[in-house]
Design an enzyme around this catalytic site. Structure first.
Site, PDB file in Angstrom:
ATOM      1  N   SER A   1      37.039  49.188  31.967  1.00  0.00           N
ATOM      2  CA  SER A   1      35.630  49.100  32.336  1.00  0.00           C
ATOM      3  C   SER A   1      35.154  50.507  32.656  1.00  0.00           C
ATOM      4  CB  SER A   1      35.486  48.181  33.556  1.00  0.00           C
ATOM      5  OG  SER A   1      34.171  48.211  34.048  1.00  0.00           O
TER       6      SER A   1
ATOM      7  N   LYS B   1      34.602  48.142  27.926  1.00  0.00           N
ATOM      8  CA  LYS B   1      33.383  47.580  28.525  1.00  0.00           C
ATOM      9  C   LYS B   1      32.594  48.739  29.098  1.00  0.00           C
ATOM     10  CE  LYS B   1      32.825  45.280  32.988  1.00  0.00           C
ATOM     11  NZ  LYS B   1      33.274  44.150  33.819  1.00  0.00           N
TER      12      LYS B   1
ATOM     13  N   LYS C   1      29.269  49.881  31.491  1.00  0.00           N
ATOM     14  CA  LYS C   1      28.291  49.432  32.468  1.00  0.00           C
ATOM     15  C   LYS C   1      26.913  49.880  32.004  1.00  0.00           C
ATOM     16  CE  LYS C   1      30.942  47.734  35.802  1.00  0.00           C
ATOM     17  NZ  LYS C   1      30.795  46.353  36.301  1.00  0.00           N
TER      18      LYS C   1
ATOM     19  N   ASP D   1      28.207  45.330  30.666  1.00  0.00           N
ATOM     20  CA  ASP D   1      28.078  44.630  31.948  1.00  0.00           C
ATOM     21  C   ASP D   1      26.878  45.206  32.697  1.00  0.00           C
ATOM     22  OD1 ASP D   1      28.355  43.298  34.333  1.00  0.00           O
ATOM     23  OD2 ASP D   1      30.355  44.078  34.817  1.00  0.00           O
TER      24      ASP D   1
ATOM     25  N   GLU E   1      27.641  40.812  29.844  1.00  0.00           N
ATOM     26  CA  GLU E   1      28.038  40.272  31.151  1.00  0.00           C
ATOM     27  C   GLU E   1      26.914  40.374  32.184  1.00  0.00           C
ATOM     28  OE1 GLU E   1      31.720  42.030  32.388  1.00  0.00           O
ATOM     29  OE2 GLU E   1      31.597  41.258  34.431  1.00  0.00           O
TER      30      GLU E   1
ATOM     31  N   ASP F   1      29.552  36.622  35.653  1.00  0.00           N
ATOM     32  CA  ASP F   1      30.482  37.165  36.650  1.00  0.00           C
ATOM     33  C   ASP F   1      29.944  36.737  38.028  1.00  0.00           C
ATOM     34  OD1 ASP F   1      31.808  38.766  38.509  1.00  0.00           O
ATOM     35  OD2 ASP F   1      31.591  40.640  37.429  1.00  0.00           O
TER      36      ASP F   1
ATOM     37  N   LYS G   1      37.238  36.057  38.626  1.00  0.00           N
ATOM     38  CA  LYS G   1      37.833  36.919  39.658  1.00  0.00           C
ATOM     39  C   LYS G   1      38.221  35.999  40.808  1.00  0.00           C
ATOM     40  CE  LYS G   1      34.908  40.950  38.721  1.00  0.00           C
ATOM     41  NZ  LYS G   1      33.688  41.661  39.157  1.00  0.00           N
TER      42      LYS G   1
ATOM     43  N   GLY H   1      38.028  42.517  37.299  1.00  0.00           N
ATOM     44  CA  GLY H   1      38.698  43.360  38.281  1.00  0.00           C
ATOM     45  C   GLY H   1      37.701  43.935  39.250  1.00  0.00           C
TER      46      GLY H   1
HETATM   47  O1  OSB Z   1      31.230  43.757  37.643  1.00  0.00           O
HETATM   48  O2  OSB Z   1      33.142  43.578  36.820  1.00  0.00           O
HETATM   49  C1  OSB Z   1      32.411  44.073  37.647  1.00  0.00           C
HETATM   50  C2  OSB Z   1      34.247  46.755  39.688  1.00  0.00           C
HETATM   51  C3  OSB Z   1      33.793  46.452  40.962  1.00  0.00           C
HETATM   52  C4  OSB Z   1      32.900  45.421  41.137  1.00  0.00           C
HETATM   53  C5  OSB Z   1      32.442  44.693  40.032  1.00  0.00           C
HETATM   54  C6  OSB Z   1      32.900  44.983  38.751  1.00  0.00           C
HETATM   55  C7  OSB Z   1      33.808  46.048  38.582  1.00  0.00           C
HETATM   56  C8  OSB Z   1      34.317  46.471  37.283  1.00  0.00           C
HETATM   57  C9  OSB Z   1      35.618  47.239  37.269  1.00  0.00           C
HETATM   58  O3  OSB Z   1      33.739  46.298  36.247  1.00  0.00           O
HETATM   59  C10 OSB Z   1      36.760  46.425  36.767  1.00  0.00           C
HETATM   60  C11 OSB Z   1      38.077  47.103  37.083  1.00  0.00           C
HETATM   61  O4  OSB Z   1      38.506  47.929  36.281  1.00  0.00           O
HETATM   62  O5  OSB Z   1      38.694  46.796  38.116  1.00  0.00           O
HETATM   63 MG    MG Z   2      31.005  42.299  36.113  1.00  0.00          MG
END
Ligand code: OSB
Ligand code: MG
Length: 372
Positions: free
Chosen positions: A135, A161, A163, A188, A213, A238, A262, A290
């Site tokens: 990510s 992925k 952001k 995302d 996402e 999510d 999660k 994650g």
């Molecule tokens: O939205 O998936 C998410 C990290 C912290 C809070 C929300 C998210 C994330 C990530 C990182 O996208 C995922 C990772 O590599 O742990």
């Molecule tokens: Mg997310």
């Protein structure tokens, strides 16, 4: 399982690079590590509540309060039969899923250690390695983003992925897709759009993305249904899925075609498994999300992702993507086929580096059964 004491560690650990999302930028990650002592053994759990209420309303501060003042009194000195018993005891505490999940993880680690059984087996996992991706946070420019993505592809990640947020969305995705036409790519938004502003995202539908996402708000399950009808690309939820019930609502409404599971967000691994089963019955592909976990939460995510319905690559990257020094003695590494091995030792299958745990602990609190 009679619980003797519970120790809370509020941690702050520097990330190898800042992680930026639509809700903010993290350079040092905070979390709460829960250690539960029982009959000479210690089980560890990670509560992924962050410093700020950006992703979730919970913070490391609220989780500390809720675990100390409400969850611990429900379980300390008591004989906890299993996770269902635990979930029943914390049912009267509204919300605070990240807090509840951190304690549940420690209980499962303990149970695995007592029964000499891996968390993977306890949950019903079937794989010894799982497909993973990375990510990538919002970068300084789309040129920097393309370079960063290239670096992760070189490291062996086969799913990316990115952001996105308003003003930094379609252009970024197009730039990455142009440079890497063949890769598995997804975006995302972390709730950054509304039914009034989503139209700017329409060009994403031409980029052959795996999924989009959480474009809309946490409590906008119905609006996600409206949006899903505007996109061929699967919408994945999510933040919106905070319980098995919410998962059922989303699936019945056809608000999404995939769920990022999660354990923290849904109140624990036991609840994550229920959502997995629900999606599997309906042929809805899921993947493991994650929250920049330490080795403790990472081991838990790997065990969860080994269940059969996790058919999309998870946001579970190698330890060196997050931390130069971790609080577990094990470091998780990426295999050449973009997978990571699932720990097979008892419980989480990890050993805590007590020196590192101490080094990154801001505050520590031990709660004994006698004090409750
Ligand atoms: O939205 O998936 C998410 C990290 C912290 C809070 C929300 C998210 C994330 C990530 C990182 O996208 C995922 C990772 O590599 O742990
Ligand atoms: Mg997310």
């Amino acid at each position: 399982m009679k619980l003797d004491s519970l120790t809370l560690h509020h941690l702050r650990m520097p990330l190898v690079a800042p992680f930026e999302t639509s809700f903010g930028r993290t350079t040092e990650r905070e979390c709460i590590i829960v250690a539960i002592q029982s009959e000479g053994l210690t089980g560890y759990g990670e509560c992924a509540a962050e410093r700020d209420p950006g992703y979730s309303y919970e913070t490391a501060g609220t989780a500390w309060h809720v675990i100390r003042d409400f969850i611990t009194p429900q379980i300390m000195g008591q004989d906890i039969r299993d996770v269902h018993d635990y979930q029943r005891r914390v049912e009267t505490i509204r919300g605070h899923h990240l807090a509840k999940a951190g304690v549940e993880m420690a209980l499962l680690d303990l149970r695995g250690k007592k029964e000499d059984c891996s968390l993977r087996s306890l949950l019903g996992g079937i794989r010894d390695h799982v497909m993973v991706g990375v990510s990538v946070g919002i970068q300084a420019s789309s040129a920097v983003l393309v370079k960063t993505v290239g670096k992760y592809l070189e490291a062996g990640y086969r799913r990316i992925k990115i952001k996105i947020k308003p003003g930094r969305d379609v252009n970024e995705a197009i730039a990455v897709r142009k440079m890497f036409p063949e890769i598995k790519l997804q975006v995302d938004a972390n709730s950054a759009y509304t039914l009034q502003t989503w139209q700017v995202l329409k060009p994403l539908d031409e980029l052959d993305l795996l999924l989009i996402e959480q474009p809309l708000n946490e409590d906008d399950i119905w609006d996600h249904r409206i949006l899903q009808r505007e996109f061929h690309t699967p919408i994945c939820l999510d933040e919106s899925i905070i319980s098995p019930r919410h998962a059922r609502y989303a699936l019945e409404m056809e608000a999404c075609k995939s769920i990022n599971i999660k354990a923290g967000r849904v109140g624990g691994l036991s609840q994550a498994v229920v959502i997995h089963d629900l999606c599997r019955e309906r042929d809805i592909p899921v993947w493991c999300g994650g929250m920049l976990e330490t080795g403790v939460g990472r081991a838990s995510n790997l065990a969860l992702a080994s269940l059969p319905g996790f058919i999309l690559p998870g946001d579970i990257s190698a330890s060196d993507r997050y931390y130069t020094e971790d609080i577990t003695l094990e470091r998780f590494t990426l295999n050449p086929d973009s997978t990571i091995d699932v720990p097979s030792g008892p419980g989480l299958g990890i050993k805590i580096d007590l020196r590192a745990l101490k080094k990154y602990t801001l505050t520590e609190l031990r709660l004994d059964a006698r004090q409750q």
